[in-house]
Design a protein around this motif. Structure first.
Motif, PDB file in Angstrom:
ATOM      1  N   ASP A 277       0.746  -1.107   0.079  1.00 41.24           N
ATOM      2  CA  ASP A 277       0.123   0.008   0.252  1.00 41.24           C
ATOM      3  C   ASP A 277       0.975   1.311   0.086  1.00 41.24           C
ATOM      4  OD1 ASP A 277       1.000  -0.190   2.553  1.00 41.24           O
ATOM      5  OD2 ASP A 277      -0.970   0.358   3.529  1.00 41.24           O
ATOM      6  N   TYR A 278       2.018   1.231  -0.903  1.00 39.71           N
ATOM      7  CA  TYR A 278       2.928   2.230  -0.662  1.00 39.71           C
ATOM      8  C   TYR A 278       2.197   3.579  -1.047  1.00 39.71           C
ATOM      9  CZ  TYR A 278       7.313   4.964  -1.189  1.00 39.71           C
ATOM     10  OH  TYR A 278       8.307   5.950  -1.126  1.00 39.71           O
ATOM     11  N   LEU A 279       1.675   3.733  -2.076  1.00 39.76           N
ATOM     12  CA  LEU A 279       1.013   5.146  -2.446  1.00 39.76           C
ATOM     13  C   LEU A 279       0.087   5.701  -1.485  1.00 39.76           C
ATOM     14  CD1 LEU A 279       0.867   7.444  -4.562  1.00 39.76           C
ATOM     15  CD2 LEU A 279      -1.014   6.153  -5.601  1.00 39.76           C
ATOM     16  N   ALA A 280      -0.704   4.848  -0.897  1.00 37.19           N
ATOM     17  CA  ALA A 280      -1.792   5.113   0.207  1.00 37.19           C
ATOM     18  C   ALA A 280      -0.933   5.662   1.165  1.00 37.19           C
ATOM     19  CB  ALA A 280      -2.558   4.056   0.482  1.00 37.19           C
TER      20      ALA A 280
ATOM     21  N   ASP B 133      13.047   4.614  -1.506  1.00 42.35           N
ATOM     22  CA  ASP B 133      12.285   3.429  -1.471  1.00 42.35           C
ATOM     23  C   ASP B 133      11.864   2.634  -2.874  1.00 42.35           C
ATOM     24  OD1 ASP B 133      11.857   4.142   1.109  1.00 42.35           O
ATOM     25  OD2 ASP B 133      10.043   5.391   0.867  1.00 42.35           O
ATOM     26  N   GLY B 134      12.616   3.129  -3.657  1.00 43.55           N
ATOM     27  CA  GLY B 134      12.724   2.274  -4.935  1.00 43.55           C
ATOM     28  C   GLY B 134      11.567   2.377  -5.679  1.00 43.55           C
ATOM     29  N   HIS B 135      10.813   3.395  -5.726  1.00 42.70           N
ATOM     30  CA  HIS B 135       9.683   3.705  -6.464  1.00 42.70           C
ATOM     31  C   HIS B 135      10.238   4.667  -7.558  1.00 42.70           C
ATOM     32  CE1 HIS B 135       6.373   1.548  -4.532  1.00 42.70           C
ATOM     33  NE2 HIS B 135       7.334   1.507  -3.700  1.00 42.70           N
TER      34      HIS B 135
ATOM     35  N   TYR C 174      10.276  13.429  -4.016  1.00 39.42           N
ATOM     36  CA  TYR C 174      11.155  12.797  -4.977  1.00 39.42           C
ATOM     37  C   TYR C 174      12.063  11.958  -4.112  1.00 39.42           C
ATOM     38  CZ  TYR C 174      14.491  12.146  -8.874  1.00 39.42           C
ATOM     39  OH  TYR C 174      15.644  11.558  -9.622  1.00 39.42           O
ATOM     40  N   GLU C 175      12.941  12.495  -3.213  1.00 35.97           N
ATOM     41  CA  GLU C 175      13.903  11.758  -2.709  1.00 35.97           C
ATOM     42  C   GLU C 175      13.435  10.555  -1.639  1.00 35.97           C
ATOM     43  OE1 GLU C 175      17.191  14.885  -1.056  1.00 35.97           O
ATOM     44  OE2 GLU C 175      15.498  14.812   0.248  1.00 35.97           O
TER      45      GLU C 175
END
Length: 241
Positions: free
Chosen positions: A113-116, A201-203, A195-196
């Motif tokens: 659920d990274y984006l959330a 986190d590799g996205h 951005y950082e």
């Protein structure tokens, strides 16, 4: 100490939310979590005094409970709305600071659920505008007025399309102009943090979309060049009341 007698939920009740909080504090009760969710956040993004009164306890549970973390983030993302609970939100400042750190650790675990969680982190930083509008950049559209000629410009940031255009609802996007992504050195403030964090986190796809969103676009009508993020923010930033 919260005076729950004054903290109504979306049904106007003042006793049900504290009872449900006691249940989930004792055990991860799925039914109690479900009821808490629809009592604290109504459709159309409405929140209530009980929503903010519950925040510190939800955030305290968030380190060991995914439902608590998700519900706290859901409430926090709606803090820019017209809820009339600014004093209650201010009382949550310490809990929100700790919640922000918890979310950052969660992001570093690269969850599904990274984006959330990323959007929740923006809300925890009081970046309610970007928390509300940021997408996954698979096929995102941002509409804004050119600051020079006031014509409506559509900004497209997707997997395979990144351009500004004049949108004709019959003919489609006309006169496309490629976007100019911001370099790392050009990013600052929230854009740089976003951005950082995504890069850390590799996205990479999210980071690249953010670089384009905080970059520049050319108006297809008058050829002026402007900052996408600045113009979109000035037109759409919600006002915290």
């Amino acid at each position: 100490m919260v005076n729950w007698a004054e903290m109504h939920d979306c049904y106007g009740d003042v006793d049900r939310v504290p009872a449900l909080l006691e249940q989930v504090e004792l055990a991860d009760n799925a039914e109690a979590w479900e009821e808490l969710g629809y009592r604290l956040v109504l459709e159309h993004d409405l929140v209530f005094p009980a929503s903010f009164a519950a925040l510190p306890r939800l955030m305290c549970l968030a380190s060991r409970s995914a439902p608590a973390r998700e519900l706290a983030g859901t409430i926090l993302r709606r803090a820019a709305g017209h809820h009339g609970c600014d004093d209650l939100l201010a009382n949550c400042a310490d809990a929100i600071a700790e919640f922000r750190q918890l979310l950052d650790r969660h992001l570093q675990s690269r969850p599904v659920d990274y984006l959330a969680a990323f959007l929740d982190s923006l809300a925890a930083r009081e970046e309610y505008h970007w928390s509300a509008v940021l997408g996954d950049f698979m096929d995102d559209f941002y509409h804004l007025a050119c600051p020079s000629c006031a014509v409506e410009v559509t900004i497209v940031i997707g997997d395979h399309r990144r351009y500004s255009a004049i949108r004709d609802w019959n003919l489609g996007d006309m006169d496309r102009r490629g976007l100019r992504p911001a370099s790392f050195d050009e990013l600052s403030g929230t854009g740089r943090w976003m951005y950082e964090t995504a890069v850390r986190d590799g996205h990479e796809a999210l980071a690249d979309g953010i670089a384009h969103l905080f970059g520049k676009a050319e108006c297809p009508h008058c050829a002026s060049v402007f900052s996408i993020a600045d113009e979109y923010t000035s037109a759409n930033r919600p006002v915290l009341r």
